[in-house]
Enzyme design. Structure first.
Site, mmCIF file in Angstrom:
data_model
loop_
_atom_site.group_PDB
_atom_site.id
_atom_site.type_symbol
_atom_site.label_atom_id
_atom_site.label_comp_id
_atom_site.label_asym_id
_atom_site.label_seq_id
_atom_site.Cartn_x
_atom_site.Cartn_y
_atom_site.Cartn_z
ATOM 1 N N CYS A 159 2.431 -2.928 15.270
ATOM 2 C CA CYS A 159 2.447 -2.833 14.173
ATOM 3 C C CYS A 159 1.413 -3.907 13.013
ATOM 4 C CB CYS A 159 3.554 -2.357 13.318
ATOM 5 S SG CYS A 159 3.742 -2.188 11.190
ATOM 6 N N GLU A 212 0.849 -1.020 -0.080
ATOM 7 C CA GLU A 212 0.686 0.152 0.184
ATOM 8 C C GLU A 212 1.051 1.619 -0.138
ATOM 9 O OE1 GLU A 212 -4.113 -1.647 2.193
ATOM 10 O OE2 GLU A 212 -2.201 -1.213 3.408
ATOM 11 N N CYS A 215 -1.030 4.805 10.031
ATOM 12 C CA CYS A 215 0.327 4.848 10.708
ATOM 13 C C CYS A 215 -0.101 3.626 11.012
ATOM 14 C CB CYS A 215 1.193 5.735 11.316
ATOM 15 S SG CYS A 215 1.201 7.191 10.774
ATOM 16 N N CYS A 223 7.059 -5.854 15.444
ATOM 17 C CA CYS A 223 7.169 -4.932 16.207
ATOM 18 C C CYS A 223 5.343 -5.135 16.908
ATOM 19 C CB CYS A 223 7.616 -3.671 16.047
ATOM 20 S SG CYS A 223 8.634 -2.578 15.613
ATOM 21 N N CYS A 225 3.619 8.741 0.853
ATOM 22 C CA CYS A 225 4.207 7.191 1.774
ATOM 23 C C CYS A 225 3.883 6.389 1.318
ATOM 24 C CB CYS A 225 2.933 7.069 3.527
ATOM 25 S SG CYS A 225 3.160 6.823 4.056
ATOM 26 N N CYS A 254 7.380 -7.428 6.890
ATOM 27 C CA CYS A 254 8.109 -6.668 7.252
ATOM 28 C C CYS A 254 8.768 -7.933 8.565
ATOM 29 C CB CYS A 254 7.990 -5.582 8.301
ATOM 30 S SG CYS A 254 9.376 -5.286 9.340
HETATM 31 N N1 SAH Z 1 9.574 0.243 9.537
HETATM 32 C C1 SAH Z 1 9.521 1.825 9.484
HETATM 33 C C2 SAH Z 1 8.762 2.246 8.743
HETATM 34 C C3 SAH Z 1 7.510 1.828 8.864
HETATM 35 S S1 SAH Z 1 6.055 2.010 10.496
HETATM 36 C C4 SAH Z 1 8.945 2.290 11.358
HETATM 37 O O1 SAH Z 1 9.271 1.690 12.220
HETATM 38 O O2 SAH Z 1 10.123 3.609 11.345
HETATM 39 C C5 SAH Z 1 6.233 3.729 10.269
HETATM 40 C C6 SAH Z 1 5.961 4.390 11.471
HETATM 41 O O3 SAH Z 1 5.178 3.530 12.196
HETATM 42 C C7 SAH Z 1 6.353 4.201 12.557
HETATM 43 O O4 SAH Z 1 6.923 5.044 13.276
HETATM 44 C C8 SAH Z 1 5.321 2.328 12.977
HETATM 45 O O5 SAH Z 1 6.224 2.661 14.574
HETATM 46 C C9 SAH Z 1 4.895 4.062 13.397
HETATM 47 N N2 SAH Z 1 4.059 2.675 13.367
HETATM 48 C C10 SAH Z 1 3.386 1.013 13.235
HETATM 49 N N3 SAH Z 1 2.428 0.552 13.541
HETATM 50 C C11 SAH Z 1 1.704 1.771 14.102
HETATM 51 C C12 SAH Z 1 0.295 1.814 14.681
HETATM 52 N N4 SAH Z 1 -0.543 0.815 14.540
HETATM 53 N N5 SAH Z 1 -0.160 2.907 14.943
HETATM 54 C C13 SAH Z 1 0.266 3.925 14.611
HETATM 55 N N6 SAH Z 1 1.482 3.982 14.614
HETATM 56 C C14 SAH Z 1 2.198 3.215 14.159
HETATM 57 FE FE1 SF4 Z 2 8.056 -3.556 10.702
HETATM 58 FE FE2 SF4 Z 2 6.233 -1.978 11.538
HETATM 59 FE FE3 SF4 Z 2 7.988 -2.352 13.368
HETATM 60 FE FE4 SF4 Z 2 8.165 -0.904 10.858
HETATM 61 S S1 SF4 Z 2 6.869 -0.295 13.169
HETATM 62 S S2 SF4 Z 2 10.018 -1.997 11.748
HETATM 63 S S3 SF4 Z 2 7.010 -1.546 9.492
HETATM 64 S S4 SF4 Z 2 7.152 -3.949 12.128
#
Ligand code: SAH
Ligand code: SF4
Length: 365
Positions: A118, A91, A339, A115, A104, A111
């Site tokens: 996420c 996306e 996000c 995390c 974006c 990934c």
């Molecule tokens: N992998 C990279 C970039 C993609 S994530 C990273 O982790 O930085 C982009 C941003 O969205 C990151 O700061 C991530 O922590 C945040 N993010 C992930 N899951 C989220 C959620 N459920 N709600 C709000 N932000 C989130």
């Molecule tokens: Fe991967 Fe989501 Fe963690 Fe970014 S926030 S490193 S996309 S698992």
């Protein structure tokens, strides 16, 4: 099989043209037609000799990832879905604001970093996107927005690599795509308007600083190692001390003199006054701004978004101590484009347990 010219930055295209006995300025002209004018059809490249156009038609092509669908949010945010084959879709989100238009972009199908808050991470990892698939999102969305607006004006002024995936875990392809974003013959964006967001792959942050410094956002999310180990598992490999040191090594080459720390607000998990105080300690160690992100829930997620008054109080503590703090407006959540909600579709090739072992014991990211 033809060669997909979207896979090349200027250096790559020049090398490819040299192999064909063509001069470097021809490569520049073609780069301009593809990225500045958004053309895929060699016959429409009017200042290219007919013989070269015919040759290119035989050996080359311009193929972006297959556009599947798009959806428009009430607030103007628009989400595009691209099929990248093998059952995977990624996306891309366009966020219009008064003074800019931000795209974006995704860098991986899924990934591996897992995390806990996420949606992308929860799906697992399938593969890195190719350069054509990364830059193709900008190419395709730029064309679509321009056609819809009936204008040749540049609508996308900023790019953030904050879609699906960890950009620095797909280093080579991400950097080649960054070269194109910055190249005056392609998208000509300034380094300040291109942001890489990373969860903190320390060695790759150093490489980025040396090879292609752009604005840097770091997904912090916790002010101490104990909590960050849980939320962002890569912290077990590159703990906060190393991460902060890497930020300080990055800044001298960077187009901005601060790092943006992203901090997702999770109710009762990382959002207390004590966490804010701890975060202040950390911010003294590196020039930074803090961007608080309201948590965006997704099906099966174990967290709740911090209440608005809690986020306000948290921001207040930081700001009263002189730290520039912004709270991200949630955009596009009615179409799951906010996000962390980007899920596309990923066929997970890795078994989760094997991935954990990899994360904790492998030397390379
Ligand atoms: N992998 C990279 C970039 C993609 S994530 C990273 O982790 O930085 C982009 C941003 O969205 C990151 O700061 C991530 O922590 C945040 N993010 C992930 N899951 C989220 C959620 N459920 N709600 C709000 N932000 C989130
Ligand atoms: Fe991967 Fe989501 Fe963690 Fe970014 S926030 S490193 S996309 S698992």
């Amino acid at each position: 099989m033809t060669v997909n010219l979207l896979d090349f930055d200027a250096a790559g295209l020049t090398a490819f043209f040299a192999e064909q006995g063509e001069k470097p300025f021809r490569a520049r002209q073609v780069l301009h037609w593809i990225h500045r004018s958004g053309l895929a059809d060699f016959d429409a490249m009017s200042d290219i000799a007919k013989s070269l156009r015919e040759k290119l038609r035989k050996i080359a092509s311009v193929i972006p990832p297959a556009f599947v669908s798009d959806s428009l949010s009430d607030d103007g945010t628009r989400k595009f879905l691209f099929d990248v084959g093998g059952g995977n879709a990624v996306e891309t989100v366009f966020i219009p604001e008064d003074d800019r238009g931000t795209l974006c972009i995704s860098t991986q199908a899924g990934c591996a970093l897992d995390c806990s808050f996420c949606a992308t991470g929860k799906q697992g990892f399938n593969r890195n996107l190719t350069v054509a698939e990364i830059i193709g999102q900008l190419w395709q969305v730029g064309r679509t927005l321009a056609a819809d607006a009936g204008s040749t004006e540049r609508i996308i002024s900023n790019v953030v690599l904050m879609g699906m995936g960890e950009p620095l875990a797909n280093f080579e392809n991400t950097v080649t795509a960054l070269h194109l974003m910055l190249d005056d013959h392609a998208y000509g964006l300034s380094r300040r308007r291109v942001t890489v967001s990373t969860s903190g792959l320390v060695p790759a942050m150093d490489r980025l600083g040396a090879e292609c410094p752009v604005a840097l956002a770091v997904s912090l999310h916790a002010p101490n190692d104990r909590l960050r180990d849980q939320l962002v598992p890569i912290n077990r490999k590159y703990p906060l001390r190393e991460l902060i040191a890497a930020c300080n090594r990055y800044l001298p080459n960077a187009p901005r003199d601060f790092v943006t720390f992203e901090y997702v607000m999770l109710d009762g998990v990382n959002d207390t006054d004590a966490h804010a105080d701890e975060l202040l300690e950390l911010t003294r160690k590196v020039p930074c701004k803090i961007n608080l992100i309201p948590f965006n829930p997704f099906p099966g997620s174990p967290y709740r978004r911090s209440p608005a008054h809690r986020t306000r109080r948290f921001a207040e503590i930081l700001m009263n101590a002189g730290v520039v703090t912004t709270t991200r407006k949630t955009r596009g959540d009615d179409i799951d484009a906010a996000c962390g909600q980007l899920a596309g579709q990923v066929l997970d090739k890795t078994r989760r347990i094997a991935r954990r072992v990899f994360e904790l014991h492998e030397v390379r990211p």
